[in-house]
Motif scaffolding. Structure first.
Motif, PDB file in Angstrom:
ATOM      1  N   ARG A   1      -3.697 -17.411  -8.180  1.00 47.18           N
ATOM      2  CA  ARG A   1      -3.237 -16.595  -7.064  1.00 47.18           C
ATOM      3  C   ARG A   1      -1.710 -16.477  -7.126  1.00 47.18           C
ATOM      4  NH1 ARG A   1      -4.746 -18.872  -1.974  1.00 47.18           N
ATOM      5  NH2 ARG A   1      -4.839 -16.744  -1.230  1.00 47.18           N
TER       6      ARG A   1
ATOM      7  N   HIS B   1       6.656 -20.510   2.069  1.00 42.46           N
ATOM      8  CA  HIS B   1       5.216 -20.415   2.289  1.00 42.46           C
ATOM      9  C   HIS B   1       4.582 -21.738   1.910  1.00 42.46           C
ATOM     10  CE1 HIS B   1       1.106 -19.103   2.337  1.00 42.46           C
ATOM     11  NE2 HIS B   1       0.952 -19.353   1.055  1.00 42.46           N
TER      12      HIS B   1
ATOM     13  N   GLN C   1      -1.897  -4.359  -5.739  1.00 39.63           N
ATOM     14  CA  GLN C   1      -3.019  -3.426  -5.779  1.00 39.63           C
ATOM     15  C   GLN C   1      -2.779  -2.323  -4.774  1.00 39.63           C
ATOM     16  OE1 GLN C   1      -6.227  -6.464  -4.847  1.00 39.63           O
ATOM     17  NE2 GLN C   1      -6.987  -5.786  -6.833  1.00 39.63           N
TER      18      GLN C   1
ATOM     19  N   HIS D   1     -10.415 -14.213  -0.857  1.00 31.32           N
ATOM     20  CA  HIS D   1      -9.292 -15.139  -0.804  1.00 31.32           C
ATOM     21  C   HIS D   1      -9.162 -15.893  -2.125  1.00 31.32           C
ATOM     22  CE1 HIS D   1      -6.905 -18.635   0.687  1.00 31.32           C
ATOM     23  NE2 HIS D   1      -6.317 -17.668   1.361  1.00 31.32           N
TER      24      HIS D   1
ATOM     25  N   ARG E   1     -10.084 -14.913  -5.055  1.00 34.16           N
ATOM     26  CA  ARG E   1      -9.642 -14.034  -6.142  1.00 34.16           C
ATOM     27  C   ARG E   1      -8.187 -13.611  -5.974  1.00 34.16           C
ATOM     28  NH1 ARG E   1      -7.723 -12.594  -9.753  1.00 34.16           N
ATOM     29  NH2 ARG E   1      -8.206 -10.982 -11.274  1.00 34.16           N
ATOM     30  N   GLY E   2      -7.661 -13.784  -4.757  1.00 30.60           N
ATOM     31  CA  GLY E   2      -6.255 -13.434  -4.552  1.00 30.60           C
ATOM     32  C   GLY E   2      -6.001 -11.941  -4.507  1.00 30.60           C
ATOM     33  N   VAL E   3      -6.917 -11.167  -3.947  1.00 32.62           N
ATOM     34  CA  VAL E   3      -6.707  -9.718  -3.854  1.00 32.62           C
ATOM     35  C   VAL E   3      -5.638  -9.399  -2.806  1.00 32.62           C
ATOM     36  CG1 VAL E   3      -9.010  -9.041  -4.660  1.00 32.62           C
ATOM     37  CG2 VAL E   3      -8.621  -9.477  -2.217  1.00 32.62           C
ATOM     38  N   LYS E   4      -5.042  -8.227  -2.918  1.00 29.85           N
ATOM     39  CA  LYS E   4      -3.946  -7.833  -2.032  1.00 29.85           C
ATOM     40  C   LYS E   4      -4.397  -6.846  -0.953  1.00 29.85           C
ATOM     41  CE  LYS E   4      -1.039 -10.377  -4.379  1.00 29.85           C
ATOM     42  NZ  LYS E   4      -0.667 -11.697  -3.816  1.00 29.85           N
ATOM     43  N   LEU E   5      -5.655  -6.439  -1.015  1.00 26.20           N
ATOM     44  CA  LEU E   5      -6.243  -5.569   0.006  1.00 26.20           C
ATOM     45  C   LEU E   5      -7.659  -6.063   0.261  1.00 26.20           C
ATOM     46  CD1 LEU E   5      -5.398  -2.169  -1.735  1.00 26.20           C
ATOM     47  CD2 LEU E   5      -4.366  -2.900   0.396  1.00 26.20           C
ATOM     48  N   ILE E   6      -8.102  -6.022   1.494  1.00 23.02           N
ATOM     49  CA  ILE E   6      -9.506  -6.288   1.774  1.00 23.02           C
ATOM     50  C   ILE E   6     -10.116  -5.034   2.376  1.00 23.02           C
ATOM     51  CG2 ILE E   6      -9.348  -8.793   2.029  1.00 23.02           C
ATOM     52  CD1 ILE E   6      -9.173  -8.356   5.066  1.00 23.02           C
TER      53      ILE E   6
ATOM     54  N   ARG F   1     -10.091 -11.807  10.714  1.00 18.74           N
ATOM     55  CA  ARG F   1      -9.538 -11.088  11.863  1.00 18.74           C
ATOM     56  C   ARG F   1      -9.071  -9.690  11.486  1.00 18.74           C
ATOM     57  NH1 ARG F   1      -4.381 -10.816  13.017  1.00 18.74           N
ATOM     58  NH2 ARG F   1      -3.816 -12.703  11.885  1.00 18.74           N
TER      59      ARG F   1
ATOM     60  N   HIS G   1      -0.112 -13.259   0.755  1.00 16.10           N
ATOM     61  CA  HIS G   1      -0.364 -14.662   0.422  1.00 16.10           C
ATOM     62  C   HIS G   1      -0.430 -15.541   1.680  1.00 16.10           C
ATOM     63  CE1 HIS G   1       4.088 -14.194   0.283  1.00 16.10           C
ATOM     64  NE2 HIS G   1       4.021 -15.276   1.017  1.00 16.10           N
ATOM     65  N   GLY G   2       0.214 -15.120   2.749  1.00 15.34           N
ATOM     66  CA  GLY G   2       0.210 -15.927   3.960  1.00 15.34           C
ATOM     67  C   GLY G   2      -1.093 -15.830   4.750  1.00 15.34           C
ATOM     68  N   ASP G   3      -1.963 -14.915   4.380  1.00 18.29           N
ATOM     69  CA  ASP G   3      -3.205 -14.743   5.135  1.00 18.29           C
ATOM     70  C   ASP G   3      -4.265 -15.737   4.688  1.00 18.29           C
ATOM     71  OD1 ASP G   3      -2.729 -12.508   6.940  1.00 18.29           O
ATOM     72  OD2 ASP G   3      -2.440 -11.322   5.133  1.00 18.29           O
ATOM     73  N   THR G   4      -4.698 -16.560   5.624  1.00 19.68           N
ATOM     74  CA  THR G   4      -5.805 -17.480   5.367  1.00 19.68           C
ATOM     75  C   THR G   4      -7.133 -16.721   5.492  1.00 19.68           C
ATOM     76  OG1 THR G   4      -5.920 -17.994   7.703  1.00 19.68           O
ATOM     77  CG2 THR G   4      -4.467 -19.374   6.359  1.00 19.68           C
TER      78      THR G   4
ATOM     79  N   ILE H   1      -7.436  -2.697   4.138  1.00 18.04           N
ATOM     80  CA  ILE H   1      -6.237  -3.121   4.864  1.00 18.04           C
ATOM     81  C   ILE H   1      -5.522  -4.146   3.993  1.00 18.04           C
ATOM     82  CG2 ILE H   1      -7.328  -5.000   6.163  1.00 18.04           C
ATOM     83  CD1 ILE H   1      -5.709  -4.095   8.603  1.00 18.04           C
ATOM     84  N   ARG H   2      -4.204  -4.152   4.094  1.00 20.12           N
ATOM     85  CA  ARG H   2      -3.402  -5.004   3.221  1.00 20.12           C
ATOM     86  C   ARG H   2      -3.406  -6.451   3.715  1.00 20.12           C
ATOM     87  NH1 ARG H   2       0.262  -4.262  -0.995  1.00 20.12           N
ATOM     88  NH2 ARG H   2      -0.546  -2.145  -1.196  1.00 20.12           N
TER      89      ARG H   2
END
Lengths: 295, 295, 295, 295
Positions: C291, C41, C247, A221, A223-228, A263, A254-257, A250-251
């Motif tokens: 970010r 957001h 990414q 979070h 680092r602001g990555v776009k996939l985990i 989850r 920015h809205g994902d806490t 999985i993608r």
């Protein structure tokens, strides 16, 4: 691994040269072996040859001990000029796979594995579940599987060492084909890593080598990555650095806490672990150095 | 297919039985063949066995015609009890692959293929580009490739038939390993499908069998799907129903209009076509009935 | 960005509180603004509010300078109690986006961008391409775009500094909306990172933060990962650590050599870069700290 | 939906025009509403405007009935010139969501949902599970959830009608927010589709519209597709043709038999269903005609 006809699974690795496939396949043909799966790979960096062959047990003229004895002669021909020895194994699918799971509080990987066993898609014998917390006892026992609560007290190295000793006894009693750290959240001591080498699988909740160690979703979070991602790997003494068996991602946006990432990540963790476990139990994973061949 | 040492690629299929792998690998071992890639598959439904083997040309004691002659003897042993004959081919990577492209106005697949050739990753000889519109002439010719503008008038069946006749001549002059319909937007007549059977690849802009025929993105938008796809398949007389070589999808959302889908879909189309074309040219695709084995 | 009706794109960020949406939307409604896209957001960690609103230019009663003046009054109301100021911008889609590309020898990203311009899907003005090698000159010039060969000699810091000075002049002459390092392979000096802050986009050929720095595919191969990735990020003085825009990943297997990874990775690199560039030029990317918010 | 502060979720749709956002956001601002999520969309084909706004309950000066009454006045302003009425709803997250599941023999979707509830990530009240077979009773009851075995005899239309009548009673007793057909394998009669319209979710084991109806994995295998999928959709009288909520796919290859596809497909089915269910219960899904907007 649904129940099916009995098969022998031969995995073999040796320094590459000509004639290996011919030698093995001629040996199998002479023994009457009906090959139902065969895969080959040569690693150009190390010049190491790998194969996995699956034959119908009922087609082979040898019994299993005799097959092993006879195959040993074939294998012996393929030592390297530098004395490096072939590595091989013949597994028998007629012997049901034994598995011991280690869990903590997070239920998703345990539910997923129990669900696969219930669906008949993972035909294994879950001998025991070891939990460093008690929460997952009831669901385990509802499946008729013994649950052992082994607390790992944070502050006391001695108590922790005793807990690992207890864990070792509980696992070894079943001589399992796989020890699965299903979000176990404890770092195995080096001697247990060595003791279960090649049999202990972990699921790490990041796309390794990114975000090793603790709280990978927090790191992701920040680092602001776009996939985990998630990574299933063999456990070695070098934390989160063992040979990788499977990974997926999985993608996120920015809205994902961080809780959203936790989850969403669970869905990847459980599936990556299930794939890795299946491949391991089907003898599809050949380890060479720190890399894996997945047949 | 970057330039590399010369190799022979053997693809072989026959009714399954024991001893096929042993026969082929012993033959190759006796010929000194150094196998660099080998893959096997048996289709349980049709009981058909498939293999692809790649050997270093310089390791084999035969020259190519002699290898073919000698291999024909091995193959002949594996006719089925019902008389069904093995299907096999030995390709020589020393012979550069020839390709003819057919395009319309959409440039993305053409740019993509030309870019791969420029990057050296697709080591093929694009002999000609045929366009039913003139727009893509300049970019083709900037690469030193002949461009032939062959209009296909919508209203006149006779003029269309003549155009296909002209196309046939332009293609056949090069005896290409692949005829690629790179968003060509014309339906090949059955006789051309038959004439180029197993060599003509099409890219369809949907995840077949969904949305066959015209305007698939419009169809997808109407149905409200959450993913759109692309399919690379062999061209057959049965429109959009030929053997599938490769497919992929990309996510869309409620905010995506049809033009957005068209745009996003292009990224999948060009990559799916490029993969399919590479596998075809590397003799990795074995067709059996309406299905493909991709080695 | 196909040509379409003219629009104003308002991006706005400020400390979160109640009434921001009401204030902005009432302002727009009073100005007659027909909103065609709106996104919001709030980042819970920093308590920062972000919005992007797109209105039809012809629906607004102000001209652009008057709109900016009037909006400044609205924005001024939303300074934070600690004095932190709103960050906002009003972009006009009627002004065509200017782009300068920097390349090396690898053609795939350049071909991809030129192909998108040719297809009309990326309606931008590629003003110039700067190459530290000469190879990509002809394809650039075939599109009527000036190509500048600026060598960056490896051994001489002084010559390198001069080359960056030359690059700066060539770029700044066009005052571009985006400076795209399309596999440029040179590390920008800190002063250029600062000078083009928020406008310089890079494509890194790994799934950051894994495999920063040189030869990421070699690093990935050594570690034995099962997926490789690409990352589009804003260039900052901290190498490969700038805010991530996009990414994606692609699967690899044990059979993939480093050259195979390089080849497969290109398909991800070019698409990730294209997405990041599009979003940047459409003012969809709001940077806050390290970010990004992608609307 | 982990437990969290209470929120009101407003979903609203009407014919598009200027001033809607301003009217709603001004209304909310005047009521003191602290907006924590807001999303907008206009469908250009139908010219219909959609929004979803989430406000903290404790920030609003009205209680819920008063909020609904007051909002009705705002909504009434946005009827279309043709008399078409706005569609809106205000949901209260303080009211726990009630769910009834219908299952058959396949356990994977049930295990997955129960696991999510156990993990606390799906904070819902599973009121009952209805099974047309008895197998999934024990796992249901181990979670303290009532299980109702309602057989649907294949040969007798009358007995089937009675079974659906019994199902209706068992469901309606709980007035659930969602009726989930979690691989239920029975086709709901049109009157039940109508009765539970907008609340009944199904998981279909194909990437619709491909392979509608029975045995989709068999259909997929025959066609030789390279990806298989799953679709979560609202149940309508038109079988497998209801509005799509979510879809995803997984790769298959020539080596995958139908049972392999069934096994791999389960991982997609359970995750697609879980996503669709979550979005539905969070009031993120707005249906318009046969398409969905997912906020």
């Amino acid at each position: 691994m649904p129940s099916q006809e009995r098969r022998y699974v031969i995995t073999f690795g040796c320094p590459d040269r000509t004639g290996i496939v011919a030698a093995i396949s001629s040996f199998l043909a002479d023994a009457g072996g009906w090959i139902v799966e065969a895969a080959y790979h040569t690693d150009p960096d190390t010049n190491w040859f790998f194969t996995r062959q699956v034959v119908r047990a009922d087609s082979v003229s040898y019994d299993l001990p005799a097959l092993r004895t006879a195959f040993a002669d074939v294998a012996a021909r393929f030592a390297g000029p530098d004395g490096s020895q072939p590595a091989w194994r013949i597994a028998d699918t007629g012997q049901r796979r034994r598995v011991v799971l280690a869990v903590s509080k997070e239920p998703h990987c345990l539910y997923d594995i129990l669900g696969r066993v219930a669906a008949g898609e993972l035909d294994v014998d879950v001998r025991a579940v070891i939990g460093n917390h008690a929460e997952l006892g009831p669901i385990t026992e509802a499946h008729g599987i013994p649950f052992h609560h082994v607390p790992f007290p944070a502050g006391s190295p001695q108590a922790k060492a005793s807990a690992f000793e207890r864990m070792r006894e509980l696992v070894d009693e079943h001589d399992p084909h796989a020890v699965v750290l299903a979000r176990f959240m404890q770092v195995l001591p080096p001697e247990l890593c060595a003791h279960w080498a090649g049999r202990a699988l972990n699921i790490h909740h990041s796309f390794l080598p990114s975000f090793m160690g603790a709280r990978p979703y927090h790191q992701a979070h920040l680092r602001g990555v776009k996939l985990i991602g998630a990574t299933c790997h063999y456990v070695t003494a070098d934390l989160d650095a063992g040979p990788i068996v499977e990974q997926d991602v999985i993608r996120v946006a920015h809205g994902d806490t961080v809780p959203d990432m936790v989850r969403k990540g669970r869905d990847i963790e459980k599936i990556v672990l299930a794939r890795g476990l299946r491949w391991h139990l089907e003898n599809r994973v050949l380890v060479h150095g720190n890399r894996t061949v997945i047949f």
